[in-house]
Design a protein around this motif. Structure first.
Motif, PDB file in Angstrom:
ATOM      1  N   GLN A 292       4.641  16.754  -2.120  1.00  0.00           N
ATOM      2  CA  GLN A 292       3.748  16.039  -3.031  1.00  0.00           C
ATOM      3  C   GLN A 292       2.376  15.846  -2.417  1.00  0.00           C
ATOM      4  N   MET A 293       2.322  15.773  -1.097  1.00  0.00           N
ATOM      5  CA  MET A 293       1.080  15.587  -0.340  1.00  0.00           C
ATOM      6  C   MET A 293       0.402  14.244  -0.650  1.00  0.00           C
ATOM      7  N   LEU A 294       1.183  13.246  -1.020  1.00  0.00           N
ATOM      8  CA  LEU A 294       0.617  11.948  -1.373  1.00  0.00           C
ATOM      9  C   LEU A 294       1.031  10.856  -0.403  1.00  0.00           C
ATOM     10  N   GLY A 295       1.627  11.218   0.710  1.00  0.00           N
ATOM     11  CA  GLY A 295       2.092  10.214   1.657  1.00  0.00           C
ATOM     12  C   GLY A 295       3.520   9.792   1.367  1.00  0.00           C
ATOM     13  N   CYS A 296       4.062   9.000   2.268  1.00  0.00           N
ATOM     14  CA  CYS A 296       5.431   8.487   2.131  1.00  0.00           C
ATOM     15  C   CYS A 296       5.424   7.247   1.245  1.00  0.00           C
ATOM     16  N   TRP A 297       6.284   7.247   0.220  1.00  0.00           N
ATOM     17  CA  TRP A 297       6.347   6.128  -0.715  1.00  0.00           C
ATOM     18  C   TRP A 297       7.405   5.100  -0.321  1.00  0.00           C
ATOM     19  N   GLN A 298       8.156   5.361   0.741  1.00  0.00           N
ATOM     20  CA  GLN A 298       9.214   4.433   1.149  1.00  0.00           C
ATOM     21  C   GLN A 298       8.595   3.290   1.945  1.00  0.00           C
ATOM     22  N   PRO A 299       8.678   2.066   1.446  1.00  0.00           N
ATOM     23  CA  PRO A 299       7.990   0.948   2.090  1.00  0.00           C
ATOM     24  C   PRO A 299       8.376   0.774   3.566  1.00  0.00           C
ATOM     25  N   GLY A 300       7.365   0.779   4.425  1.00  0.00           N
ATOM     26  CA  GLY A 300       7.592   0.525   5.844  1.00  0.00           C
ATOM     27  C   GLY A 300       8.333   1.599   6.585  1.00  0.00           C
ATOM     28  N   HIS A 301       8.491   2.772   5.999  1.00  0.00           N
ATOM     29  CA  HIS A 301       9.255   3.827   6.655  1.00  0.00           C
ATOM     30  C   HIS A 301       8.575   4.254   7.961  1.00  0.00           C
ATOM     31  N   HIS A 302       9.378   4.551   8.973  1.00  0.00           N
ATOM     32  CA  HIS A 302       8.831   4.867  10.293  1.00  0.00           C
ATOM     33  C   HIS A 302       8.608   6.368  10.477  1.00  0.00           C
ATOM     34  N   CYS A 303       7.983   7.000   9.490  1.00  0.00           N
ATOM     35  CA  CYS A 303       7.644   8.418   9.637  1.00  0.00           C
ATOM     36  C   CYS A 303       6.145   8.552   9.873  1.00  0.00           C
ATOM     37  N   ILE A 304       5.745   9.704  10.369  1.00  0.00           N
ATOM     38  CA  ILE A 304       4.341   9.921  10.684  1.00  0.00           C
ATOM     39  C   ILE A 304       3.484   9.885   9.426  1.00  0.00           C
ATOM     40  N   ASP A 305       4.004  10.400   8.320  1.00  0.00           N
ATOM     41  CA  ASP A 305       3.281  10.424   7.052  1.00  0.00           C
ATOM     42  C   ASP A 305       2.961   9.008   6.605  1.00  0.00           C
TER      43      ASP A 305
ATOM     44  N   VAL B 279       0.835  -1.210   0.000  1.00  0.00           N
ATOM     45  CA  VAL B 279       0.000   0.000   0.000  1.00  0.00           C
ATOM     46  C   VAL B 279       0.867   1.257   0.000  1.00  0.00           C
ATOM     47  N   ASN B 280       2.074   1.174   0.575  1.00  0.00           N
ATOM     48  CA  ASN B 280       2.970   2.334   0.562  1.00  0.00           C
ATOM     49  C   ASN B 280       3.400   2.710  -0.849  1.00  0.00           C
ATOM     50  N   VAL B 281       3.516   1.726  -1.739  1.00  0.00           N
ATOM     51  CA  VAL B 281       3.983   2.002  -3.107  1.00  0.00           C
ATOM     52  C   VAL B 281       2.834   2.011  -4.115  1.00  0.00           C
ATOM     53  N   ARG B 282       1.615   1.849  -3.646  1.00  0.00           N
ATOM     54  CA  ARG B 282       0.470   1.798  -4.568  1.00  0.00           C
ATOM     55  C   ARG B 282       0.129   3.193  -5.086  1.00  0.00           C
ATOM     56  N   PRO B 283       0.048   3.377  -6.395  1.00  0.00           N
ATOM     57  CA  PRO B 283      -0.348   4.679  -6.948  1.00  0.00           C
ATOM     58  C   PRO B 283      -1.767   5.044  -6.517  1.00  0.00           C
ATOM     59  N   PRO B 284      -2.114   6.320  -6.558  1.00  0.00           N
ATOM     60  CA  PRO B 284      -3.456   6.748  -6.160  1.00  0.00           C
ATOM     61  C   PRO B 284      -4.489   6.446  -7.240  1.00  0.00           C
ATOM     62  N   ALA B 285      -4.832   5.173  -7.359  1.00  0.00           N
ATOM     63  CA  ALA B 285      -5.785   4.727  -8.369  1.00  0.00           C
ATOM     64  C   ALA B 285      -7.030   4.162  -7.683  1.00  0.00           C
TER      65      ALA B 285
ATOM     66  N   ALA C 209       2.815   6.264   8.522  1.00  0.00           N
ATOM     67  CA  ALA C 209       1.884   5.629   9.458  1.00  0.00           C
ATOM     68  C   ALA C 209       0.450   6.097   9.224  1.00  0.00           C
ATOM     69  N   ILE C 210       0.270   7.400   9.053  1.00  0.00           N
ATOM     70  CA  ILE C 210      -1.076   7.936   8.870  1.00  0.00           C
ATOM     71  C   ILE C 210      -1.708   7.392   7.591  1.00  0.00           C
ATOM     72  N   HIS C 211      -0.969   7.379   6.495  1.00  0.00           N
ATOM     73  CA  HIS C 211      -1.521   6.852   5.248  1.00  0.00           C
ATOM     74  C   HIS C 211      -1.780   5.348   5.343  1.00  0.00           C
ATOM     75  N   THR C 212      -0.904   4.614   6.008  1.00  0.00           N
ATOM     76  CA  THR C 212      -1.094   3.168   6.146  1.00  0.00           C
ATOM     77  C   THR C 212      -2.373   2.854   6.901  1.00  0.00           C
ATOM     78  N   PHE C 213      -2.567   3.493   8.051  1.00  0.00           N
ATOM     79  CA  PHE C 213      -3.695   3.145   8.906  1.00  0.00           C
ATOM     80  C   PHE C 213      -4.993   3.856   8.506  1.00  0.00           C
ATOM     81  N   ALA C 214      -4.890   4.900   7.703  1.00  0.00           N
ATOM     82  CA  ALA C 214      -6.106   5.518   7.145  1.00  0.00           C
ATOM     83  C   ALA C 214      -6.648   4.659   6.011  1.00  0.00           C
ATOM     84  N   GLY C 215      -5.761   4.110   5.180  1.00  0.00           N
ATOM     85  CA  GLY C 215      -6.166   3.302   4.042  1.00  0.00           C
ATOM     86  C   GLY C 215      -5.853   3.974   2.720  1.00  0.00           C
ATOM     87  N   VAL C 216      -5.963   3.216   1.644  1.00  0.00           N
ATOM     88  CA  VAL C 216      -5.568   3.716   0.321  1.00  0.00           C
ATOM     89  C   VAL C 216      -6.468   4.850  -0.150  1.00  0.00           C
TER      90      VAL C 216
END
Length: 268
Positions: free
Chosen positions: A114-127, A48-54, A129-136
């Motif tokens: 970019q305002m699209l979240g962090c694209w680095q897989p599993g990165h431990h930043c707040i961006d 989900v971290n690397v999934r494009p906004p589709a 975490a928020i995108h992961t647990f909010a959902g795609v």
């Protein structure tokens, strides 16, 4: 959430994401899907971290939402009222914990331009975490917003979105200054503006509680002690100037070091 159900949901979601990515790449993915819950969750997060906004299929979103809400319940949800009230200011509070587990009108996300979240897989930043647990859905909403804007997000402004599967009602995104350990006066002014913009945004949307992360102190390299001082000073001044807004501010920290800094600034 019952372990077997969680495992089966993760296996299905990962399978869908793997097939989707293979179609996007035009070739099969040579990827072994784990059988254990931890391995499946790690792979799900990577995908989900690397999934494009589709757009995603409704069935996928329904299952993803059920999974993420179940995980939130497992982690334990805290209310903003549980945060410790500052001795010198009733409307300022301190809470150490996971901001994605906080029930509040809005949490603040330290975003990139970019305002699209962090694209680095599993990165431990707040961006991340928020995108992961909010959902795609969150990345899709952000992409629509940025497409309409037509340019990257400037430092110091604020954008508001839905929070989807987080216990918060809304997410306010702001891009902090990149200080790289050596903040200039411009960086200091930009950081203060981030806090003012987020508070203005919350007030304009008739929200009455907001939880701030430690903006710019991660990979953006703003020194933590000075950032805490700017954060508390700026929020205090905004609250003094906006009594009618009835705003309650939670400073959310994750590390013992940040907690100690904010305790000092808040007068504990």
């Amino acid at each position: 959430m019952e372990a077997m159900r969680k495992r089966e949901m993760l296996k299905h979601l990962v399978s869908v994401l793997v097939d989707e990515r293979a179609r996007m790449m035009g070739q099969p993915m040579d990827l072994a899907i784990p059988e254990d819950i931890d391995g499946l969750w790690t792979l799900f997060r990577v995908l989900v971290n690397v999934r494009p906004p589709a757009p995603a299929m409704p069935a996928f979103l329904d299952m993803q939402d059920a999974l993420l809400r179940g995980i939130a319940e497992e982690k334990g949800i805290a209310n903003w009222q549980d945060a410790e009230v500052a001795p010198t200011r009733e409307r300022m509070r301190l809470w150490r914990g996971d901001i994605t587990a906080l029930r509040v009108d809005a949490i603040v996300n330290a975003a990139n331009s970019q305002m699209l979240g962090c694209w680095q897989p599993g990165h431990h930043c707040i961006d991340n975490a928020i995108h992961t647990f909010a959902g795609v859905e969150l990345r899709m909403e952000c992409a629509d917003m940025m497409r309409e804007q037509g340019r990257e997000e400037p430092t110091g402004q604020a954008k508001i979105t839905r929070a989807y599967n987080l216990p918060a009602k809304r997410i306010i995104h702001t891009v902090g200054p990149i200080a790289n350990g050596k903040p200039t006066d411009e960086h200091r002014a930009q950081l203060a503006q981030c806090y003012r913009s987020c508070l203005d945004c919350a007030a304009e949307n008739k929200l009455h509680s907001i939880a701030f992360c430690c903006i710019s102190t991660g990979v953006f390299g703003f020194p933590q002690e000075e950032a805490a001082r700017i954060a508390v000073r700026t929020v205090r001044a905004w609250l003094d100037a906006h009594e009618a807004a009835d705003m309650n501010v939670v400073f959310n920290v994750f590390s013992p070091e940040d907690e100690a800094l904010y305790r000092k600034e808040l007068g504990f």
